[in-house]
Design a protein around this motif. Structure first.
Motif, PDB file in Angstrom:
ATOM      1  N   THR A   1       7.489 -20.036  32.635  1.00 25.41           N
ATOM      2  CA  THR A   1       7.140 -18.620  32.517  1.00 25.41           C
ATOM      3  C   THR A   1       8.256 -17.795  31.865  1.00 25.41           C
ATOM      4  N   ALA A   2       9.505 -18.179  32.072  1.00 27.45           N
ATOM      5  CA  ALA A   2      10.603 -17.428  31.447  1.00 27.45           C
ATOM      6  C   ALA A   2      10.520 -17.533  29.926  1.00 27.45           C
ATOM      7  N   SER A   3      10.265 -18.718  29.406  1.00 29.91           N
ATOM      8  CA  SER A   3      10.149 -18.875  27.950  1.00 29.91           C
ATOM      9  C   SER A   3       8.919 -18.155  27.417  1.00 29.91           C
ATOM     10  N   ARG A   4       7.841 -18.216  28.149  1.00 26.36           N
ATOM     11  CA  ARG A   4       6.624 -17.538  27.698  1.00 26.36           C
ATOM     12  C   ARG A   4       6.829 -16.026  27.667  1.00 26.36           C
ATOM     13  N   ARG A   5       7.518 -15.474  28.665  1.00 30.80           N
ATOM     14  CA  ARG A   5       7.823 -14.034  28.680  1.00 30.80           C
ATOM     15  C   ARG A   5       8.755 -13.665  27.535  1.00 30.80           C
ATOM     16  N   LEU A   6       9.755 -14.508  27.276  1.00 34.64           N
ATOM     17  CA  LEU A   6      10.679 -14.257  26.177  1.00 34.64           C
ATOM     18  C   LEU A   6       9.920 -14.203  24.857  1.00 34.64           C
ATOM     19  N   CYS A   7       9.075 -15.182  24.628  1.00 33.28           N
ATOM     20  CA  CYS A   7       8.310 -15.215  23.379  1.00 33.28           C
ATOM     21  C   CYS A   7       7.423 -13.978  23.251  1.00 33.28           C
ATOM     22  N   ALA A   8       6.731 -13.625  24.312  1.00 31.60           N
ATOM     23  CA  ALA A   8       5.851 -12.447  24.272  1.00 31.60           C
ATOM     24  C   ALA A   8       6.657 -11.182  23.975  1.00 31.60           C
ATOM     25  N   ALA A   9       7.842 -11.060  24.563  1.00 24.77           N
ATOM     26  CA  ALA A   9       8.670  -9.868  24.359  1.00 24.77           C
ATOM     27  C   ALA A   9       9.127  -9.737  22.903  1.00 24.77           C
TER      28      ALA A   9
ATOM     29  N   ARG B   1       2.616 -14.717  19.870  1.00 25.94           N
ATOM     30  CA  ARG B   1       1.337 -14.739  20.565  1.00 25.94           C
ATOM     31  C   ARG B   1       1.017 -16.172  20.932  1.00 25.94           C
ATOM     32  N   GLU B   2       0.318 -16.311  22.030  1.00 23.79           N
ATOM     33  CA  GLU B   2      -0.127 -17.628  22.466  1.00 23.79           C
ATOM     34  C   GLU B   2      -1.456 -17.904  21.787  1.00 23.79           C
TER      35      GLU B   2
ATOM     36  N   LYS C   1      16.863 -13.274  24.602  1.00 23.72           N
ATOM     37  CA  LYS C   1      16.238 -12.269  23.733  1.00 23.72           C
ATOM     38  C   LYS C   1      17.119 -11.956  22.529  1.00 23.72           C
TER      39      LYS C   1
END
Length: 173
Positions: A131-139, A143-144, A104
């Motif tokens: 999922t860790a990278s997707r959560r990082l990006c969302a935080a 946006r996906e 982050k």
């Protein structure tokens, strides 16, 4: 243990970081969680890669107590002039540094850097199971926006990728 920005040094990568960058990237390659690349990287290969970088396409490293724990980079999205403000990013963390908030801080610093460089959009592609990278990006405000189905094969298996993007509003004028 979560890390704070002042516990880390975020800086541009230097030639002497090539071995650490190669080690971290090779972990990601061998774990098959973050890239379609399948061949480990050597320090020499990463040193040449670093030498090809320019002011507009930086590599940042996260360092603590003299140890590089992760790296993030910006690459050109497409060669056409109309896409000059779109950057494609990569981020990799040493396996010992994951889950501590380092990603982050590092990705946040990369966003600040692309803002300074005048980019208006940052994007990447992420495996759906990362999922860790997707959560990082969302935080961090990504946006996906869709899925590229069967984007490429890894170890003979077709994999999809999730497209993520983040606008840099200050640079949309």
């Amino acid at each position: 243990m979560q890390v704070t920005a002042n516990e880390l040094a975020i800086r541009r990568a230097r030639p002497e970081d090539a071995a650490a960058i190669a080690e971290i990237y090779t972990q990601g390659i061998l774990e098959r969680i973050a890239t379609f690349e399948s061949e480990p990287r050597t320090p020499e290969v990463m040193l040449a890669w670093l030498a090809e970088r320019d002011e507009r396409h930086p590599v940042l490293v996260a360092e603590r107590d003299g140890r590089v724990l992760g790296w993030a980079s910006i690459s050109s999205y497409r060669p056409r002039a109309c896409y000059a403000g779109v950057g494609e990013f990569s981020i990799y963390l040493h396996r010992d540094a994951r889950g501590q908030g380092i990603g982050k801080v590092l990705l946040g610093a990369l966003i600040d850097e692309v803002r300074r460089l005048g980019y208006w959009k940052l994007l990447s592609r992420v495996f759906p199971f990362n999922t860790a990278s997707r959560r990082l990006c969302a935080a961090l405000g990504f946006r996906e926006v869709g899925v590229y189905e069967k984007h490429a094969k890894l170890d003979g298996r077709w994999l999809d990728v999730v497209i993520v993007e983040r606008l840099i509003p200050e640079n949309l004028t």
